[in-house]
Design a protein around this motif. Structure first.
Motif, PDB file in Angstrom:
ATOM      1  N   LYS A  13      32.281  36.086  36.868  1.00  0.00           N
ATOM      2  CA  LYS A  13      32.858  36.839  35.741  1.00  0.00           C
ATOM      3  C   LYS A  13      33.450  35.920  34.678  1.00  0.00           C
ATOM      4  O   LYS A  13      33.393  36.229  33.495  1.00  0.00           O
ATOM      5  CB  LYS A  13      33.895  37.859  36.219  1.00  0.00           C
ATOM      6  CG  LYS A  13      35.115  37.243  36.867  1.00  0.00           C
ATOM      7  CD  LYS A  13      36.050  38.322  37.384  1.00  0.00           C
ATOM      8  CE  LYS A  13      37.358  37.736  37.897  1.00  0.00           C
ATOM      9  NZ  LYS A  13      37.214  36.648  38.890  1.00  0.00           N
ATOM     10  N   THR A  31      42.563  35.903  32.701  1.00  0.00           N
ATOM     11  CA  THR A  31      43.919  36.304  33.109  1.00  0.00           C
ATOM     12  C   THR A  31      44.310  35.714  34.467  1.00  0.00           C
ATOM     13  O   THR A  31      45.493  35.608  34.777  1.00  0.00           O
ATOM     14  CB  THR A  31      44.069  37.839  33.170  1.00  0.00           C
ATOM     15  OG1 THR A  31      43.152  38.358  34.151  1.00  0.00           O
ATOM     16  CG2 THR A  31      43.808  38.478  31.820  1.00  0.00           C
ATOM     17  N   GLY A  32      43.317  35.300  35.262  1.00  0.00           N
ATOM     18  CA  GLY A  32      43.621  34.624  36.525  1.00  0.00           C
ATOM     19  C   GLY A  32      44.457  33.370  36.274  1.00  0.00           C
ATOM     20  O   GLY A  32      45.327  33.014  37.075  1.00  0.00           O
ATOM     21  N   ARG A  36      47.808  31.883  37.988  1.00  0.00           N
ATOM     22  CA  ARG A  36      47.746  30.513  38.515  1.00  0.00           C
ATOM     23  C   ARG A  36      48.826  29.638  37.881  1.00  0.00           C
ATOM     24  O   ARG A  36      49.433  28.794  38.557  1.00  0.00           O
ATOM     25  CB  ARG A  36      46.361  29.907  38.235  1.00  0.00           C
ATOM     26  CG  ARG A  36      45.277  30.426  39.163  1.00  0.00           C
ATOM     27  CD  ARG A  36      43.897  29.954  38.736  1.00  0.00           C
ATOM     28  NE  ARG A  36      42.868  30.475  39.612  1.00  0.00           N
ATOM     29  CZ  ARG A  36      42.356  29.832  40.665  1.00  0.00           C
ATOM     30  NH1 ARG A  36      42.738  28.595  40.945  1.00  0.00           N
ATOM     31  NH2 ARG A  36      41.433  30.397  41.425  1.00  0.00           N
ATOM     32  N   ALA A  81      48.468  31.916  43.793  1.00  0.00           N
ATOM     33  CA  ALA A  81      48.388  32.933  42.725  1.00  0.00           C
ATOM     34  C   ALA A  81      48.151  34.306  43.341  1.00  0.00           C
ATOM     35  O   ALA A  81      48.782  35.299  42.968  1.00  0.00           O
ATOM     36  CB  ALA A  81      47.257  32.580  41.756  1.00  0.00           C
ATOM     37  N   SER A  82      47.261  34.359  44.319  1.00  0.00           N
ATOM     38  CA  SER A  82      46.951  35.639  44.950  1.00  0.00           C
ATOM     39  C   SER A  82      48.163  36.178  45.720  1.00  0.00           C
ATOM     40  O   SER A  82      48.374  37.389  45.809  1.00  0.00           O
ATOM     41  CB  SER A  82      45.723  35.437  45.844  1.00  0.00           C
ATOM     42  OG  SER A  82      45.652  36.360  46.858  1.00  0.00           O
ATOM     43  N   ARG A  91      53.828  41.175  37.565  1.00  0.00           N
ATOM     44  CA  ARG A  91      52.604  41.717  36.964  1.00  0.00           C
ATOM     45  C   ARG A  91      52.925  42.372  35.621  1.00  0.00           C
ATOM     46  O   ARG A  91      52.205  42.206  34.644  1.00  0.00           O
ATOM     47  CB  ARG A  91      51.920  42.739  37.889  1.00  0.00           C
ATOM     48  CG  ARG A  91      51.421  42.183  39.204  1.00  0.00           C
ATOM     49  CD  ARG A  91      50.403  43.115  39.850  1.00  0.00           C
ATOM     50  NE  ARG A  91      49.153  43.118  39.120  1.00  0.00           N
ATOM     51  CZ  ARG A  91      48.166  42.248  39.316  1.00  0.00           C
ATOM     52  NH1 ARG A  91      48.260  41.320  40.237  1.00  0.00           N
ATOM     53  NH2 ARG A  91      47.066  42.304  38.598  1.00  0.00           N
ATOM     54  N   GLY A 112      39.518  39.441  34.825  1.00  0.00           N
ATOM     55  CA  GLY A 112      40.542  39.429  35.871  1.00  0.00           C
ATOM     56  C   GLY A 112      40.208  40.403  36.979  1.00  0.00           C
ATOM     57  O   GLY A 112      39.058  40.493  37.427  1.00  0.00           O
ATOM     58  N   ARG A 163      40.962  36.410  50.292  1.00  0.00           N
ATOM     59  CA  ARG A 163      41.518  36.669  48.959  1.00  0.00           C
ATOM     60  C   ARG A 163      41.068  38.055  48.448  1.00  0.00           C
ATOM     61  O   ARG A 163      41.871  38.814  47.906  1.00  0.00           O
ATOM     62  CB  ARG A 163      41.092  35.560  47.998  1.00  0.00           C
ATOM     63  CG  ARG A 163      41.901  35.496  46.754  1.00  0.00           C
ATOM     64  CD  ARG A 163      42.422  34.092  46.476  1.00  0.00           C
ATOM     65  NE  ARG A 163      41.400  33.186  45.993  1.00  0.00           N
ATOM     66  CZ  ARG A 163      41.021  33.114  44.729  1.00  0.00           C
ATOM     67  NH1 ARG A 163      41.518  33.931  43.828  1.00  0.00           N
ATOM     68  NH2 ARG A 163      40.138  32.221  44.355  1.00  0.00           N
ATOM     69  N   ASP A 167      43.545  41.023  47.412  1.00  0.00           N
ATOM     70  CA  ASP A 167      43.509  41.531  46.037  1.00  0.00           C
ATOM     71  C   ASP A 167      43.131  43.013  45.968  1.00  0.00           C
ATOM     72  O   ASP A 167      43.536  43.719  45.051  1.00  0.00           O
ATOM     73  CB  ASP A 167      42.512  40.719  45.184  1.00  0.00           C
ATOM     74  CG  ASP A 167      43.022  39.311  44.888  1.00  0.00           C
ATOM     75  OD1 ASP A 167      44.234  39.067  45.082  1.00  0.00           O
ATOM     76  OD2 ASP A 167      42.208  38.459  44.478  1.00  0.00           O
ATOM     77  N   ARG A 170      46.340  45.373  47.899  1.00  0.00           N
ATOM     78  CA  ARG A 170      47.762  45.357  47.519  1.00  0.00           C
ATOM     79  C   ARG A 170      48.118  46.698  46.872  1.00  0.00           C
ATOM     80  O   ARG A 170      47.242  47.380  46.305  1.00  0.00           O
ATOM     81  CB  ARG A 170      48.053  44.183  46.575  1.00  0.00           C
ATOM     82  CG  ARG A 170      47.369  44.305  45.250  1.00  0.00           C
ATOM     83  CD  ARG A 170      47.697  43.156  44.299  1.00  0.00           C
ATOM     84  NE  ARG A 170      46.897  43.287  43.110  1.00  0.00           N
ATOM     85  CZ  ARG A 170      46.204  42.304  42.546  1.00  0.00           C
ATOM     86  NH1 ARG A 170      46.228  41.099  43.037  1.00  0.00           N
ATOM     87  NH2 ARG A 170      45.497  42.538  41.455  1.00  0.00           N
TER      88      ARG A 170
HETATM   89  O1  C5P Z   1      40.495  34.842  39.014  1.00  0.00           O
HETATM   90  P1  C5P Z   1      41.308  33.815  39.735  1.00  0.00           P
HETATM   91  O2  C5P Z   1      40.732  33.361  41.024  1.00  0.00           O
HETATM   92  O3  C5P Z   1      41.702  32.672  38.865  1.00  0.00           O
HETATM   93  O4  C5P Z   1      42.685  34.580  40.071  1.00  0.00           O
HETATM   94  C1  C5P Z   1      43.658  34.048  40.943  1.00  0.00           C
HETATM   95  C2  C5P Z   1      44.422  35.203  41.581  1.00  0.00           C
HETATM   96  O5  C5P Z   1      45.223  35.849  40.583  1.00  0.00           O
HETATM   97  C3  C5P Z   1      43.553  36.305  42.157  1.00  0.00           C
HETATM   98  O6  C5P Z   1      43.192  36.059  43.507  1.00  0.00           O
HETATM   99  C4  C5P Z   1      44.419  37.536  42.028  1.00  0.00           C
HETATM  100  O7  C5P Z   1      45.277  37.692  43.139  1.00  0.00           O
HETATM  101  C5  C5P Z   1      45.283  37.251  40.822  1.00  0.00           C
HETATM  102  N1  C5P Z   1      44.849  37.990  39.643  1.00  0.00           N
HETATM  103  C6  C5P Z   1      45.281  39.304  39.522  1.00  0.00           C
HETATM  104  N2  C5P Z   1      44.979  40.017  38.396  1.00  0.00           N
HETATM  105  C7  C5P Z   1      44.244  39.473  37.426  1.00  0.00           C
HETATM  106  C8  C5P Z   1      43.752  38.157  37.551  1.00  0.00           C
HETATM  107  C9  C5P Z   1      44.062  37.437  38.692  1.00  0.00           C
HETATM  108  O8  C5P Z   1      45.935  39.838  40.414  1.00  0.00           O
HETATM  109  N3  C5P Z   1      43.997  40.202  36.317  1.00  0.00           N
END
Ligand code: C5P
Length: 208
Positions: A13, A31-32, A36, A81-82, A91, A112, A163, A167, A170
């Motif tokens: 993505k 947005t990840g 992070r 991050a997760s 959030r 995201g 992960r 994700d 939750r």
């Molecule tokens: O996409 P990426 O692996 O960089 O995201 C890291 C973590 O951030 C994800 O595993 C998720 O838990 C969280 N995340 C989220 N909402 C988003 C983007 C990322 O909860 N919009």
């Protein structure tokens, strides 16, 4: 014009979002990286990952222009991050920042987990990009190997599954497909084919 792209880890993505942004001349936000960046700051300062107020304070001082993808892509930062992404107050802070980014002309592509459902529920086009866990783990393993990093397929696969599970289960803003999202399963596609499919979906949506 807002394009919302969601999907699990290593679904492709991010690459699609970046290329769509260039193609349609829009801003792009991964947005990840915001989750992070907060996680990385907590780790670097030895702060607890479970303290919501501390995480919120870090998020308030976040500068999107200073987020460095090459540093933030480290595996342990993704894990952290997760873990902090389950904190509702954090959030809320990050979603507000992301909404402000999205509303800046001429518009943006955001990718995201909750873009189509929470951050930009009125996006012009929503895509949910996915692929089988095995295909995603294979791509992630190859990508790590190409950077000279040690990568064992079985453990990459385990990490991705863990992960995804966290994700999508939750209680706050779990990863899920928005009712009006287009599903793009890239398991059998190379990146060019996936990009062309995504461009077609966006172009069609713009016509309507
Ligand atoms: O996409 P990426 O692996 O960089 O995201 C890291 C973590 O951030 C994800 O595993 C998720 O838990 C969280 N995340 C989220 N909402 C988003 C983007 C990322 O909860 N919009």
């Amino acid at each position: 014009m807002i394009i919302a792209i969601d999907g699990p880890a290593a679904s492709g993505k991010g690459t699609l979002a970046r290329r769509l942004a260039t193609h349609f001349e829009l801003h792009h936000l991964d947005t990840g990286l915001t989750y992070r960046a907060v996680a990385a700051a907590l780790l670097a300062n030895g702060l607890p990952l479970g303290d919501e107020q501390v995480a919120i304070d870090v998020a308030r001082n976040l500068d999107l222009a200073k987020m460095d993808k090459s540093v933030l892509s480290a595996h342990e930062i993704g894990e952290a991050a997760s873990r902090i992404a389950v904190l509702g107050g954090l959030r809320e802070e990050l979603v507000n920042l992301q909404k402000r980014f999205a509303s800046t002309p001429p518009g943006a592509v955001l990718d995201g987990r909750d873009i189509g459902t929470v951050v930009c529920p009125d996006a012009d086009v929503k895509l949910f990009v996915t692929a089988s866990a095995e295909a995603r783990a294979r791509r992630r393993t190859d990508e790590m190997a190409s950077k000279g990093q040690e990568a064992v397929f079985a453990s990459v696969l385990d990490d991705l599954k863990r992960r995804d599970e966290r994700d999508s289960t939750r209680s706050v803003a779990p990863m899920k497909i928005a009712d009006d999202a287009h599903l793009l399963d890239t398991t059998e596609m190379d990146i060019e084919t996936a990009f062309q499919s995504a461009v077609d979906i966006v172009a069609n949506a713009r016509k309507n």
